[in-house]
Design a protein around this motif. Structure first.
Motif, short mmCIF file in Angstrom:
data_model
loop_
_atom_site.label_atom_id
_atom_site.label_comp_id
_atom_site.label_asym_id
_atom_site.label_seq_id
_atom_site.Cartn_x
_atom_site.Cartn_y
_atom_site.Cartn_z
N GLU A 253 0.81 -1.23 0.00
CA GLU A 253 0.00 0.00 0.00
C GLU A 253 0.84 1.27 0.00
OE1 GLU A 253 -2.62 -0.65 3.36
OE2 GLU A 253 -4.10 -1.62 2.07
N TYR A 254 1.95 1.25 -0.74
CA TYR A 254 2.74 2.46 -0.96
C TYR A 254 2.19 3.20 -2.17
CZ TYR A 254 6.60 1.35 2.27
OH TYR A 254 7.37 1.11 3.38
N LEU A 255 2.30 4.52 -2.14
CA LEU A 255 1.92 5.35 -3.28
C LEU A 255 3.18 5.84 -3.98
CD1 LEU A 255 -0.94 7.58 -1.81
CD2 LEU A 255 -1.16 5.51 -3.21
N GLU A 256 3.17 5.81 -5.32
CA GLU A 256 4.31 6.31 -6.10
C GLU A 256 4.08 7.78 -6.43
OE1 GLU A 256 7.05 5.22 -10.01
OE2 GLU A 256 5.12 4.20 -9.71
N VAL A 257 5.12 8.59 -6.23
CA VAL A 257 5.05 10.02 -6.53
C VAL A 257 6.28 10.42 -7.33
CG1 VAL A 257 3.73 10.51 -4.42
CG2 VAL A 257 6.23 10.72 -4.41
N GLU A 258 6.27 11.67 -7.80
CA GLU A 258 7.42 12.24 -8.49
C GLU A 258 7.80 13.54 -7.80
OE1 GLU A 258 6.10 12.61 -12.50
OE2 GLU A 258 6.63 10.54 -13.02
N THR A 259 9.09 13.73 -7.58
CA THR A 259 9.57 14.94 -6.93
C THR A 259 10.56 15.66 -7.84
OG1 THR A 259 11.36 13.75 -5.80
CG2 THR A 259 9.24 13.90 -4.66
N PRO A 260 10.90 16.91 -7.54
CA PRO A 260 11.69 17.71 -8.50
C PRO A 260 13.08 17.14 -8.81
CG PRO A 260 10.66 19.12 -6.85
CD PRO A 260 10.46 17.71 -6.39
N MET A 261 13.46 17.25 -10.08
CA MET A 261 14.82 16.95 -10.51
C MET A 261 15.72 18.17 -10.32
SD MET A 261 15.19 13.86 -11.87
CE MET A 261 14.30 12.54 -12.66
N LEU A 262 15.17 19.34 -10.62
CA LEU A 262 15.89 20.59 -10.44
C LEU A 262 15.55 21.15 -9.06
CD1 LEU A 262 15.47 22.31 -13.92
CD2 LEU A 262 17.58 21.38 -12.97
N GLN A 263 16.57 21.45 -8.29
CA GLN A 263 16.36 21.91 -6.93
C GLN A 263 17.18 23.15 -6.65
OE1 GLN A 263 17.29 18.51 -4.43
NE2 GLN A 263 15.63 17.28 -5.25
N THR A 264 16.62 24.02 -5.84
CA THR A 264 17.35 25.24 -5.48
C THR A 264 18.42 24.98 -4.44
OG1 THR A 264 15.65 25.74 -3.82
CG2 THR A 264 15.39 26.73 -6.02
N GLN A 265 18.32 23.83 -3.76
CA GLN A 265 19.33 23.44 -2.78
C GLN A 265 19.47 21.93 -2.82
OE1 GLN A 265 19.56 25.57 0.74
NE2 GLN A 265 20.32 23.90 2.02
N HIS A 266 20.71 21.47 -2.93
CA HIS A 266 20.91 20.02 -2.99
C HIS A 266 20.95 19.46 -1.57
CE1 HIS A 266 25.20 20.05 -1.68
NE2 HIS A 266 25.24 21.22 -2.30
N GLY A 267 20.52 18.22 -1.44
CA GLY A 267 20.51 17.57 -0.14
C GLY A 267 19.95 16.17 -0.24
N GLY A 268 19.92 15.48 0.89
CA GLY A 268 19.41 14.13 0.92
C GLY A 268 20.47 13.07 0.84
N ALA A 269 21.72 13.48 0.58
CA ALA A 269 22.83 12.52 0.51
C ALA A 269 24.13 13.30 0.59
CB ALA A 269 22.77 11.71 -0.78
#
Length: 555
Positions: A253-269
């Motif tokens: 019961e997970y939902l698939e989404v799409e998030t931005p490729m272009l970002q004003t600030q990099h992060g998450g890794a």
């Protein structure tokens, strides 16, 4: 309907060429208008000596010359086709079926058996032999399946047969119409009564019996797909993996989404980003290195189980396990933790393996088997490092002591901190010994700014990395959801960035604002799709990517 050509075959007056030359046999005697010998230099045969380099250059020059001559001949054929009012690239053809479907439906035909069933199909010419009154061609479909086309004087007439001999080259896409039969040699065939050029190839195919070099395979994947079954199988395997991943997430019961490729600030890794500029907004933008911070925003907003499969970009080195552009799946589960994400990840990988191989035991590219089944090992980073180094190493071990050990072992650490020393030393001492699928649990806090503190062990965070056959496949956290501590971690990362660490994160105020609205306790995981294919197939990363990033020709 006249059947003299088929009768001639049965009588033995015409000797068709088998679709696939027998092992050890010489190359077929004629390759249409593309008959020449073209030696292909491969990575295993090219020496680095000046003599061999000169020979390779001469061979490449000769191939280029021959290809140029072939191109001129084929362009002339195109012009003559058009001048005769014949389309070299028609919009529509009388296709009624496909090569795979005909093979499936008529595979039962016995040698020499004929039918009155009429079909229209098309394929690429990968073998051709022209005789006086009968021409043979092997037509290949996109999946690599083939069928023989037999173009006879009795069936198509003088003019049509002459046109075939004049205009059809290896590599052309050809439409054929006629009866389904089995030849004297037992080849499933179409006895052609009408045909047409479907797409005229201006450049010749590579030699179908010589292996393409790795450079050619990645630069001209379209040729690789035509020539090599492994290339086609890898594309099919990847599609099955993607379908399996989505099916497993859907079952939970997970939902698939799409998030931005272009970002004003990099992060998450912790990674170096690619930088670009938006003319419309007159601002610097980053190609994303991970979707994590946006997916966590989705969890804040109430999407309790969310995942995304998409591309990431990291401006770092490229080797057999790293690509600057790669596909990744990330998933987050509200009220989950890193232990539950380990169970989910094992299920995702095992289901994907089963989708490709029909078993959890997969056969790798080198022919060996690897077992992805069962329950996977879980080991502790500090514990296994201490055992391998022969001394106790804990979150309280001084940096100076870790630095001395690294120096003694010849381990270099850029922008050293306690956590970086621990992780680099662990890779040095332990990583190479891992072959079975293994979750490496409980990482240093200072290298994991987005991870929750371990519930019982100070200085450690609830994070694991999954290793399969010695390379990292996935990672997961019990997510840090306290906005106050997250800000403190970002500030520490910003100090590292100011000190020259290009992989360190910056303070992301927009993400912190989202956290301040309350994010439930969550587990999150990320896994490289390309590396998942590596784990299942045993191929290198550039082989698992259909069109990998390569330098421009001559760069």
């Amino acid at each position: 309907m006249t059947r003299s050509s088929a009768a001639e075959m049965r009588a033995g007056t015409i000797d068709p060429v088998p679709m696939h030359p027998t092992p050890g046999s010489l190359e077929p005697p004629c390759w249409g208008h593309d008959h020449w010998s073209r030696a292909r230099m491969t990575d295993d045969t090219v020496d680095t000596t000046a003599t061999d380099a000169a020979q390779a250059a001469a061979t490449a020059a000769e191939e280029a010359r021959e290809a140029s001559e072939q191109k001129a001949v084929r362009l002339d054929k195109r012009e003559r086709l058009l001048a005769a009012g014949i389309e070299a690239y028609p919009v529509e053809l009388g296709i009624t079926t496909t090569i795979p479907d005909v093979r499936a439906q008529y595979e039962h035909l016995e040698t020499g058996q004929e039918t009155d069933d009429i079909v229209g199909l098309a394929g690429r010419v990968v073998f051709s032999r022209n005789t006086g009154k009968l021409c043979f061609a092997s037509l290949q479909a996109g999946d690599g399946s083939r069928i023989q086309a037999m173009v006879s004087l009795a069936e198509v007439g003088d003019e049509s047969l002459a046109r075939w001999k004049d205009f059809v080259d290896l590599g052309d896409h050809v439409f054929v119409h006629g009866r389904v039969i089995s030849s004297r040699r037992g080849e499933l065939s179409i006895m052609v009564d009408d045909w047409a050029i479907a797409a005229k190839a201006i450049l010749p195919l590579p030699n179908m019996h010589s292996e393409l070099s790795e450079e050619t395979r990645v630069r001209a994947r379209y040729l690789d797909l035509i020539v090599r079954e492994q290339a086609r199988a890898t594309v099919r395997a990847r599609a099955k993996v993607m379908q399996s991943l989505r099916a497993t997430f859907d079952a939970h019961e997970y939902l698939e989404v799409e998030t931005p490729m272009l970002q004003t600030q990099h992060g998450g890794a912790a990674a170096r980003p690619f930088v670009t500029h938006s003319n419309a907004f007159d601002t610097e933008l980053y190609l994303r290195i991970a979707p994590e911070l946006f997916l966590k925003r989705a969890v804040v907003g109430g999407i309790d189980r969310v995942f995304e499969i998409n591309r990431n970009f990291r401006n770092e080195g490229a080797d057999s396990t790293h690509s600057p552009e790669f596909a990744m799946v990330e998933a987050y589960q509200a009220y989950g933790n890193y232990e539950q994400m380990a169970e989910l990840t094992q299920e995702l990988v095992q289901n994907a393996a089963f989708a490709v191989a029909g078993s959890h035991v997969v056969t790798l590219a080198d022919g060996t088997e690897f077992d992805l089944g069962g329950s996977w090992d879980r080991i502790d980073m500090y514990g296994t490092l201490s055992e391998a180094a022969g001394r106790e190493i804990t979150p309280d071990t001084p940096v100076a002591e870790l630095a001395a050990l690294a120096d003694a072992e010849g381990v270099e650490v850029a922008h050293p901190t306690h956590g970086k020393y621990v992780e680099e030393l662990w890779e040095h001492f332990v990583k190479g010994s891992l072959t079975r699928p293994t979750f490496v649990m409980n990482f240093p806090v200072d290298t994991s700014p987005l991870v929750r503190q371990h519930r019982t062990r100070p200085g450690v965070v609830e994070k694991w990395d999954l290793y399969i056959r010695g390379f990292e496949l996935a990672t997961a956290y019990s997510e840090l959801v306290d906005p106050v501590i997250q800000r403190e971690r970002f500030v520490e990362q910003a100090k590292l960035a100011a000190g020259g660490d290009v992989e360190a994160m910056r303070v992301d105020e927009e993400f912190l604002r989202a956290l301040e609205h309350g994010m439930p306790p969550s587990g999150g995981m990320g896994m490289g799709i390309d590396r998942l294919l590596m784990a299942i197939t045993g191929l290198g990363i550039r082989e698992t990517i259909l069109f990998p990033l390569v330098k421009g020709a001559g760069a």
